[in-house]
Write a protein that holds these residues in place. Structure first.
Motif, PDB file in Angstrom:
ATOM      1  N   MET A 122      39.489   2.707  -3.789  1.00 13.50           N
ATOM      2  CA  MET A 122      38.054   2.811  -3.557  1.00 13.50           C
ATOM      3  C   MET A 122      37.390   1.436  -3.483  1.00 13.50           C
ATOM      4  N   THR A 123      37.812   0.524  -4.346  1.00 19.27           N
ATOM      5  CA  THR A 123      37.235  -0.823  -4.326  1.00 19.27           C
ATOM      6  C   THR A 123      37.582  -1.547  -3.034  1.00 19.27           C
ATOM      7  N   ILE A 124      38.815  -1.389  -2.568  1.00 19.90           N
ATOM      8  CA  ILE A 124      39.221  -2.033  -1.315  1.00 19.90           C
ATOM      9  C   ILE A 124      38.423  -1.466  -0.142  1.00 19.90           C
ATOM     10  N   LEU A 125      38.266  -0.155  -0.099  1.00 17.28           N
ATOM     11  CA  LEU A 125      37.471   0.447   0.978  1.00 17.28           C
ATOM     12  C   LEU A 125      36.030  -0.035   0.938  1.00 17.28           C
ATOM     13  N   ALA A 126      35.465  -0.157  -0.260  1.00 19.82           N
ATOM     14  CA  ALA A 126      34.094  -0.650  -0.376  1.00 19.82           C
ATOM     15  C   ALA A 126      33.986  -2.092   0.093  1.00 19.82           C
ATOM     16  N   GLU A 127      34.971  -2.929  -0.213  1.00 19.67           N
ATOM     17  CA  GLU A 127      34.936  -4.323   0.217  1.00 19.67           C
ATOM     18  C   GLU A 127      35.088  -4.457   1.725  1.00 19.67           C
ATOM     19  N   MET A 128      35.733  -3.488   2.357  1.00 16.41           N
ATOM     20  CA  MET A 128      35.915  -3.543   3.812  1.00 16.41           C
ATOM     21  C   MET A 128      34.785  -2.857   4.561  1.00 16.41           C
ATOM     22  N   GLY A 129      33.711  -2.518   3.855  1.00 15.30           N
ATOM     23  CA  GLY A 129      32.527  -1.979   4.504  1.00 15.30           C
ATOM     24  C   GLY A 129      32.473  -0.483   4.641  1.00 15.30           C
ATOM     25  N   VAL A 130      33.400   0.231   4.030  1.00 11.60           N
ATOM     26  CA  VAL A 130      33.409   1.699   4.111  1.00 11.60           C
ATOM     27  C   VAL A 130      32.479   2.249   3.035  1.00 11.60           C
ATOM     28  N   GLN A 131      31.620   3.186   3.406  1.00  9.99           N
ATOM     29  CA  GLN A 131      30.729   3.837   2.457  1.00  9.99           C
ATOM     30  C   GLN A 131      31.527   4.872   1.672  1.00  9.99           C
ATOM     31  N   ILE A 132      31.786   4.558   0.411  1.00  5.61           N
ATOM     32  CA  ILE A 132      32.640   5.442  -0.385  1.00  5.61           C
ATOM     33  C   ILE A 132      31.845   6.566  -1.040  1.00  5.61           C
ATOM     34  N   GLY A 133      30.489   6.502  -0.996  1.00  6.65           N
ATOM     35  CA  GLY A 133      29.696   7.584  -1.581  1.00  6.65           C
ATOM     36  C   GLY A 133      29.991   8.935  -0.944  1.00  6.65           C
ATOM     37  N   PRO A 134      29.940   9.048   0.398  1.00  8.85           N
ATOM     38  CA  PRO A 134      30.300  10.335   1.021  1.00  8.85           C
ATOM     39  C   PRO A 134      31.740  10.746   0.726  1.00  8.85           C
ATOM     40  N   LEU A 135      32.657   9.776   0.616  1.00  9.21           N
ATOM     41  CA  LEU A 135      34.039  10.133   0.308  1.00  9.21           C
ATOM     42  C   LEU A 135      34.153  10.762  -1.078  1.00  9.21           C
ATOM     43  N   ILE A 136      33.439  10.165  -2.056  1.00 10.18           N
ATOM     44  CA  ILE A 136      33.490  10.714  -3.408  1.00 10.18           C
ATOM     45  C   ILE A 136      32.865  12.101  -3.445  1.00 10.18           C
ATOM     46  N   ALA A 137      31.708  12.254  -2.737  1.00 15.18           N
ATOM     47  CA  ALA A 137      31.064  13.575  -2.702  1.00 15.18           C
ATOM     48  C   ALA A 137      31.965  14.608  -2.030  1.00 15.18           C
ATOM     49  N   GLY A 138      32.585  14.201  -0.911  1.00 14.76           N
ATOM     50  CA  GLY A 138      33.494  15.132  -0.235  1.00 14.76           C
ATOM     51  C   GLY A 138      34.697  15.482  -1.089  1.00 14.76           C
ATOM     52  N   ALA A 139      35.218  14.499  -1.822  1.00 15.49           N
ATOM     53  CA  ALA A 139      36.349  14.778  -2.708  1.00 15.49           C
ATOM     54  C   ALA A 139      35.949  15.733  -3.819  1.00 15.49           C
ATOM     55  N   GLY A 140      34.691  15.596  -4.318  1.00 13.08           N
ATOM     56  CA  GLY A 140      34.230  16.522  -5.352  1.00 13.08           C
ATOM     57  C   GLY A 140      34.131  17.947  -4.836  1.00 13.08           C
ATOM     58  N   ILE A 141      33.570  18.099  -3.626  1.00 16.19           N
ATOM     59  CA  ILE A 141      33.470  19.440  -3.035  1.00 16.19           C
ATOM     60  C   ILE A 141      34.859  20.012  -2.773  1.00 16.19           C
ATOM     61  N   PHE A 142      35.748  19.164  -2.270  1.00 15.16           N
ATOM     62  CA  PHE A 142      37.115  19.615  -2.008  1.00 15.16           C
ATOM     63  C   PHE A 142      37.808  20.024  -3.305  1.00 15.16           C
ATOM     64  N   GLY A 143      37.548  19.267  -4.374  1.00 12.73           N
ATOM     65  CA  GLY A 143      38.141  19.612  -5.665  1.00 12.73           C
ATOM     66  C   GLY A 143      37.641  20.940  -6.190  1.00 12.73           C
ATOM     67  N   VAL A 144      36.332  21.205  -6.004  1.00  6.04           N
ATOM     68  CA  VAL A 144      35.783  22.482  -6.449  1.00  6.04           C
ATOM     69  C   VAL A 144      36.415  23.637  -5.663  1.00  6.04           C
ATOM     70  N   ALA A 145      36.567  23.429  -4.346  1.00  4.91           N
ATOM     71  CA  ALA A 145      37.181  24.474  -3.524  1.00  4.91           C
ATOM     72  C   ALA A 145      38.624  24.737  -3.958  1.00  4.91           C
ATOM     73  N   ILE A 146      39.353  23.680  -4.235  1.00  2.00           N
ATOM     74  CA  ILE A 146      40.739  23.862  -4.687  1.00  2.00           C
ATOM     75  C   ILE A 146      40.763  24.562  -6.045  1.00  2.00           C
ATOM     76  N   GLY A 147      39.799  24.206  -6.923  1.00  4.03           N
ATOM     77  CA  GLY A 147      39.760  24.838  -8.235  1.00  4.03           C
ATOM     78  C   GLY A 147      39.554  26.345  -8.135  1.00  4.03           C
TER      79      GLY A 147
END
Length: 691
Positions: free
Chosen positions: A461-486
């Motif tokens: 996540m830190t590397i992606l943030a340093e390369m200009g990738v917005q990790i906020g949507p990734l974290i939110a998407g991972a949370g939604i995906f985790g809930v669906a898997i749960g």
């Protein structure tokens, strides 16, 4: 490549346009006869409709855009054609210039040498070669004196003593040579010759000293050391000559020819090393295909250098040399730690910091050299392309992030592994301490795996943030995906949660015997969702935590083992008690069984009076080490022998049948059957109690 593709596309477009326009142009320039015009002319209403369409503003705008697009495509094709021709012309002129410069090499070298000699004589100095020999001679004398002193110097670390013997004389030589060089005001050309000659000599000797140290610890073989000496000598001489040529006024084309000649010599040394390298560590000779591929790889690297692609060239060098340099560095640091701190085990925080720290320094130097080769300047890149500047900066920062993450993970892993390693004399610890250590060995592997996942995720996540990738949507998407898997894997979640609570309750540990439902065995290991039980007959049960339910743990604190023996009614119970007491003392004197006994064997008393004997119960308390069965078997053997010595028999069913009638016989048979069944049931009950 993009310009070449643009040129091809523009050429194809112009060709198609010519094929479609040529017939109409011919038709317009060729006069038609009246008959033909009458036959081919369109109806007047269609001509009127065409004129109306031509008067439409949208149609006119479309025709103008098509004309401008065709003109732009034609201009682009002409520009691409001119650029390709320009590249070809420059390459041709470059080859011609290099070919013409070959005959001038001796004259240019002689002219440069003459300029140096002339300037030295005009300034009252001896020739540069004599001056260089004088400085080297004085430095060698200082080095000789230092070596005599070094022979008497010893350190606690053998590798440190060896390093002092290698680098100390070189440092003395460098210091004396530098003082002599800086003490005089040299003529400009003489200064250049002596400066670069001394730098090349010192750098070459420094590399050889490092190679000898690596050879002492097994990082470099004698074969490779010999080739490195030859390669380093040619490279040092080539760098010195290349650096001197420009201030000495040597023609650039002649300088390029000299550089190419030295590069061919270096390539020949590398290819010779590939084809004559010794057997590998497994004792297998290198194959011909491997040698051919390695030679082609080296030729490709040489081609990248000739075509002026320094970044790709050094990346290719890193792919070969960097792993070997890191391995040699690890050997040197471990040898230093072994001789300095007498540590053979690298799984200590001090060793991790030393080994990983030195490795990080080597990698950072390599990355810095690549940045220097590419002339990396964040300000210039930011003006040209902010996106490219973000990516390049992120790549350089990613190296530091990965090094820090690796160091943190290695330190944590080392600390956990040290906790998992058994300690000498652990068997003599108190039961509470042994239980605490067993629980730590149960929980720490899970914590280690979870920590590895956390460190990896944070680093990514830190590397992606340093390369200009917005990790906020990734974290939110991972949370939604985790809930669906749960929601979709409730059983898996149940197993994981149940396992966490079992571990929090300390329900079992690795090495303990447990029973749950129809499963029983020794706990071998467990993951996030299941436990592995080894049955005493060898079978392995993998049981999800959600299916365990209530657990019976037979390996905690102590265990009581009871069994029963039937004796006749006339048996002396007091005598049996004395026999049991003597057997208990003998068990405590047994060196194999005594450590496992908490309370020795004793007679509990009469449990039941049966139809053909008395049932007497015995019991003992043992540690839950699995040896209670051996204690019970030894007690059975000793009781049997003691009963035989004291004329005590075991109870057996006896029957007495009287009368001659069939009714009496049938009644006796029924009584015998009933007593036999009762004896069988009691025997079964006694076997279950013993189990």
């Amino acid at each position: 490549m993009s310009r070449f593709l643009a040129f091809l596309s523009c050429s194809l477009f112009a060709l198609l346009l010519g094929l479609t326009v040529a017939p109409s142009a011919t038709a317009q320039t060729t006069p038609a006869s009246p008959a033909q015009a009458g036959q081919a002319g369109p109806p007047p209403e269609k001509l009127a409709e065409l004129m109306k369409l031509l008067d439409d503003p949208d149609i006119r705008k479309w025709i103008q855009s098509r004309s401008s697009a065709a003109a732009t495509a034609s201009e682009a094709s002409r520009e691409a054609t001119l650029e390709v021709e320009d590249i070809e012309a420059r390459a041709r002129s470059r080859f011609k210039a290099l070919g013409a410069a070959i005959p001038k090499v001796p004259s240019e070298i002689a002219a440069a040498s003459g300029r140096v000699r002339q300037q030295a004589s005009e300034s009252g100095f001896a020739p540069a070669f004599i001056l260089l020999l004088g400085i080297v001679g004085v430095g060698a004398g200082a080095e000789w004196l230092f070596r005599k002193r070094v022979q008497k110097t010893k350190f606690e670390s053998a590798i440190l003593t060896r390093a002092y013997a290698e680098f100390g004389p070189l440092l003395a030589f460098t210091a004396v040579a530098a003082l002599m060089f800086l003490a005089l005001e040299w003529p400009p050309l003489v200064r250049v010759v002596i400066l670069y000659s001394l730098l090349a000599m010192i750098g070459y000797r420094l590399v050889l000293a490092l190679c000898r140290l690596s050879m002492d610890v097994g990082g470099t073989s004698q074969f490779h050391y010999t080739r490195l000496r030859i390669f380093g000598a040619i490279l040092a001489f080539a760098i010195a000559i290349w650096a001197m040529c420009r201030p000495l006024g040597v023609d650039p084309d002649v300088r390029a020819i000299i550089t190419y000649v030295f590069s061919i010599l270096l390539l020949a040394v590398c290819i010779e090393t590939v084809w004559h390298r010794p057997l590998d560590r497994s004792g297998n000779p290198p194959t011909r295909a491997t040698n051919i591929l390695a030679s082609l790889y080296l030729v490709g690297l040489w081609g990248l250098w000739c075509l002026n692609f320094p970044g790709l060239f050094w990346l290719g060098i890193y792919a070969i040399a960097l792993p070997k340099v890191l391995a040699a560095t690890d050997r040197l640091t471990r040898a230093f730690a072994l001789t300095r701190w007498n540590e053979e085990n690298i799984a200590t925080p001090r060793m991790v910091l030393l080994v990983r720290g030195v490795r990080a320094i080597v990698i950072l130097i390599a990355v810095g050299w690549i940045a220097l080769i590419w002339n990396y300047n964040p300000n210039v890149i930011a003006k040209e392309s902010p996106l490219l500047q973000t990516i390049v900066t992120g790549l350089f920062k990613s190296v530091i992030i990965l090094l820090l993450a690796d160091l943190a993970w290695q330190l944590a892993k080392t600390a956990i592994d040290r906790k998992l390693t058994p300690v000498e004399g652990e068997a003599a610890f108190t039961p509470d301490e042994q239980a605490r250590r067993a629980r730590m060995r149960t929980l720490l592997p899970i914590f280690r795996n979870g920590l590895a996942v956390v460190v990896l995720c944070v680093a990514v996540m830190t590397i992606l943030a340093e390369m200009g990738v917005q990790i906020g949507p990734l974290i939110a998407g991972a949370g939604i995906f985790g809930v669906a898997i749960g929601f979709g894997s409730q059983t898996l979640v149940k197993d994981i949660v149940s396992g966490i609570f079992y571990l929090m309750d300390d329900a079992f540990r690795v090495g303990e015997w447990i029973e749950s439902g129809s499963y029983n065995g020794v706990v071998e290991s467990f993951s996030l969702r299941s436990i592995r039980l080894r049955h005493h007959r060898g079978a392995v049960f993998t049981v999800p935590f959600g299916s365990l339910g209530a657990i019976r743990n037979g390996s905690r604190d102590w265990t009581v083992d009871k069994f029963r023996i039937r004796v006749p009614f006339k048996t002396d119970i007091a005598k049996v008690g004395k026999i049991a007491k003597d057997i208990g003392k003998q068990l405590l004197e047994d060196p194999e069984l005594a450590p496992h006994i908490i309370k020795t064997l004793k007679m509990k008393g009469v449990e039941q009076i049966g139809e053909f004997g008395i049932e007497i119960s015995f019991g003992f308390t043992a540690r839950p080490t699995g040896e209670q069965a051996a204690i019970r078997r030894r007690a059975y053997t000793m009781i049997t022998q003691a009963f035989a010595e004291n004329d005590i028999s075991f109870a057996q069913p006896t029957f007495q049948v009287g009368g001659e009638g069939e009714k009496e016989g049938a009644a006796a048979a029924a009584m015998y059957k009933r007593q036999a069944d009762l004896a069988a049931q009691q025997a079964a009950a006694g076997g279950e109690a013993r189990t």
